[in-house]
Scaffold this motif. Sequence first.
Motif, mmCIF file in Angstrom:
data_model
loop_
_atom_site.group_PDB
_atom_site.id
_atom_site.type_symbol
_atom_site.label_atom_id
_atom_site.label_comp_id
_atom_site.label_asym_id
_atom_site.label_seq_id
_atom_site.Cartn_x
_atom_site.Cartn_y
_atom_site.Cartn_z
ATOM 1 N N ASP A 59 98.772 0.035 68.502
ATOM 2 C CA ASP A 59 98.108 1.325 68.285
ATOM 3 C C ASP A 59 98.280 2.184 69.532
ATOM 4 O O ASP A 59 97.744 1.878 70.586
ATOM 5 N N GLU A 69 101.261 2.688 65.612
ATOM 6 C CA GLU A 69 100.196 3.474 64.966
ATOM 7 C C GLU A 69 99.791 4.673 65.802
ATOM 8 O O GLU A 69 99.731 4.607 67.032
ATOM 9 N N ASP A 70 99.476 5.785 65.071
ATOM 10 C CA ASP A 70 98.985 6.992 65.752
ATOM 11 C C ASP A 70 99.827 7.325 66.978
ATOM 12 O O ASP A 70 99.314 7.532 68.077
ATOM 13 N N GLU A 96 93.981 7.210 60.215
ATOM 14 C CA GLU A 96 92.572 6.780 60.226
ATOM 15 C C GLU A 96 91.633 7.955 60.444
ATOM 16 O O GLU A 96 90.478 7.892 60.036
HETATM 17 MG MG MG Z 1 93.880 3.186 65.362
#
Ligand code: MG
Length: 403
Positions: A211, A237-238, A263
Amino acid sequence: MLEITGARVIVTSPGRNFVTLKIETKDGLTGLGDATLNGRELAVASYLTDHVIPCLIGRDAHRIEDIWQYLYRGAYWRRGPVTMSAIAAVDMALWDIKGKAAGLPLYQLLGGASREGCMVYGHANGTTIEETIDNALHYKEQGYRAIRLQSGVPGLASTYGVSRDRYFYEPADADLPTETLWSTEKYLRSVPPLFEAARAALGWDVHLLHDVHHRLTPIEAGRLGRDLEPYRPFWMEDATPAENQANFRLIRQHTTTPLAVGEVFNSVWDCKQLIEEQLIDYIRATVVHAGGITHLRRIASFADLHNVRTGCHGATDLSPVSMAAALHFGLSIPNFGIQEYMRHTGKTDAVFPHAYSFADGLMHPGEAPGLGVELDEALAAEHPYKRAYLPVNRLEDGTLYNW
Ligand code: MG
Ligand code: CS2
C-alpha cells in the motif's frame, strides 16, 4: 409490508470508535449497518440521527432499492463520504433484515456462492525489513495465501502501516492529529529491497501486496511499479491520489504491476474512468463508504465489464458488520479478487459477535440469516466514544502532504 418502527445509532469504542445503525421493524426483526468513518464518526452519526432516521419510520423495510434512491436523490446534495456512509448503513441494515425475514444468509439473496470462500490478505509490518519478513512468515504459517508488506523507511521516524502492535493496526491514534514526516526519496529506496527479501524468505506461492497510501506522483508510481516487477506483486495500492483519474494513464504507460485503488471512494463516479479505461486492476471501494451492498454491486458489475476485480478495503476501522457484509458480497459476485482482513481485537469481537470465520487463507460469512452479526448493546455501552484523528503528513520541509 415490513414496517420500520424505529432506528437508532449506537456509538461505541472498544479500542477504537465504531458507529452502528440499528433498524427495528413491526415484526420484531432488526438489522445492523456499519456507519464508521474514521476520524469523522460523529458527522455520520448526526447525519443518520438528525436527517435520515425521521424519514425511515413507517417505510417498508423490504423496499431497499427505493429507500436507497430516496436517500441518494432525495438529499439533493449527492455523494461524499458522510452521505454515502450513512446511506450504506441503512442499506446494510435493510439487507440484514431481508435475510432474516427469508431465513437465509445474505449471500443466498445475492445469487448464492460463486466460490468456496473469499481469499483474504493479512497485514505484515515491521520497523525493519527483517521484522516485517518475520511477521509475514507468521501470517504464512497461519495459512494466509496473500500478505501485505509495510515496512519502516530508514531515516523516517514513522510511516503508514507500521505499528507498535504487529497484529492490530489502528492509525487513528490521538485526540488531535499526530503529525508525521515523509520523504519520497527515502521511501522509494526502501521498497524494492523489502520485496527482494520477502520473495527470498516467503517464496513464490504467496501473493505479496503493498500500500503506497496516496504518496507518490504518477511518474514516481510508474518507477516504483517497474522496480517491483521482478518480484511480481499482487498489487500496488493507492499509488497516487485518484481525484484526477487520468493520472493513472501515466502509471499504466510505465509498468505492468497491477494497480488497486478506491478505499476512499464513495460512489461509482469516483472510479468510472479508472474502470472503463482499465487503468486499474482492482477496485477497493467498500460496503461502508460506497453506499452499501446496493451500490457496491453496481460498481462490481461495471468493473466486471472491464476486467477489473474487487479488492475491498477491510481495515480495523471497518466494523465486523462491514466485514460480514463484505464477505457475503465477495462470496457471491463473479469478479471477486481479494478481501482485506485486518483482524479486530477480542474487545471489538466481543461487542460484535459474528458468524464469519477464517480457514486456510479464506473467509466465509457463515450460514446465519442476514449478515450474521449482532451488537451486544450492554457491552457497547461500556465503551464510550473517544475522539480520535487520523494522522497528518508533511514533507521534511514542512509542506503539508498526503497521509
Ligand atoms: Mg490502503
Ligand atoms: C489502509 C487503511 O487498509 C488499508 O489499506 O489504507 O489502514 C487506512 O489507512 C485506514 O482504513 C484509514 O482509516
